[in-house]
Design an enzyme around this catalytic site. Structure first.
Site: not given
Length: 276
Positions: A47, A52, A77, A110, A232, A238, A242
């Site tokens: 994503d 970003y 987005k 968005h 994120k 991690r 996750n």
């Protein structure tokens, strides 16, 4: 061994993985390596967003990963100042150029930016892009039930996904119910509440009982309430943790205890009714 996430059915006949890798706050330089690590760990949903500033790096990470493009579900987005038919088309073209890919799997508006009065026109443009095959699915982000009612009432087309802020301190039951009524998958951004909930005594106790991290407990909760989550992290350990969510399950009592953490003031991001 890489984990494999379950998928949820979308209202357009496609499916979306329930756990994805969120690229918010990753730099364009970081993105290729971290997206590659996520894909090797088993993530298939990536994503990103034009806002970003890392679509180029995300695209490189996907292209260099050695995984067939058809196995990857890529979301980007449209930013707020690009709403409207012509601007949305130009922005979409720019995103594809940045990504270096011929299509995306999911394209989202968005934010609704209701004061601009352009989200219906923009949605009609996304419908055109889907018909052209340049995006396989279309959806929205941060749309309230009222915004959705306007969108669907004006076009007759429900989004496949509504990506909203959702975490244990801000559980969004009403939007989730409304999304489900239209066959819309609810996708959670900031699914870990930017880390605020990870020291909550309830989360810590459940994590200890299962021998899991607090983040794994919260993400498992997201799965069990039927959401897609896109955590994120820029930490390789991690990234792997996750998605390691499928060897345990939260019991009804544990789910009820997490449900009790919801707060009226739990929002950490902007209000969609006013943000633009």
């Amino acid at each position: 061994m890489a984990a494999t996430a379950p998928t949820l059915a979308l209202n357009d006949g496609r499916r979306i993985p329930q756990i994805g890798y969120g690229c918010w706050q990753l730099s364009d330089a970081q993105a290729p390596d971290l997206v590659g690590q996520a894909l090797r760990a088993g993530y298939r949903l990536i994503d990103t967003a034009a806002a970003y500033g890392n679509e180029g790096g995300v695209g490189r990470g996907i292209r260099d990963a050695g995984i067939p493009r058809a196995e990857i579900f890529l979301t980007t987005k449209l930013w707020n100042d690009r709403q409207g038919r012509d601007e949305a088309r130009r922005a979409f073209d720019e995103s594809l150029r940045q990504l270096g890919l011929p299509y995306v799997d999911l394209y989202l508006i968005h934010w609704p930016c209701p004061q601009r009065r352009l989200f219906v026109e923009t949605w009609k443009t996304l419908i055109e892009l889907r018909k052209e095959g340049r995006t396989k699915s279309i959806g929205v982000s941060n749309f309230t039930p009222e915004h959705l009612a306007t969108l669907i009432g004006e076009t007759g087309v429900a989004p496949a996904v509504n990506q909203i802020e959702l975490h244990p301190y801000f559980q969004r039951e009403d939007p989730r119910v409304e999304d489900a009524r239209h066959g819309i998958v609810t996708e959670s951004w900031s699914p870990l509440g930017r880390g605020m909930e990870l020291n909550d005594p309830v989360i810590l106790a459940i994590a200890k009982a299962h021998g899991k991290t607090p983040a794994q407990v919260v993400l498992r909760w997201q799965i069990q309430i039927g959401c897609v989550a896109i955590p994120k992290t820029a930490t390789p350990r991690r990234i792997a943790e996750n998605i390691a969510l499928f060897d345990f399950e939260l019991g009804a009592d544990e789910m009820a205890r997490i449900a009790g953490l919801d707060r009226p003031d739990g929002r950490i991001g902007p209000d969609p009714a006013t943000f633009c």
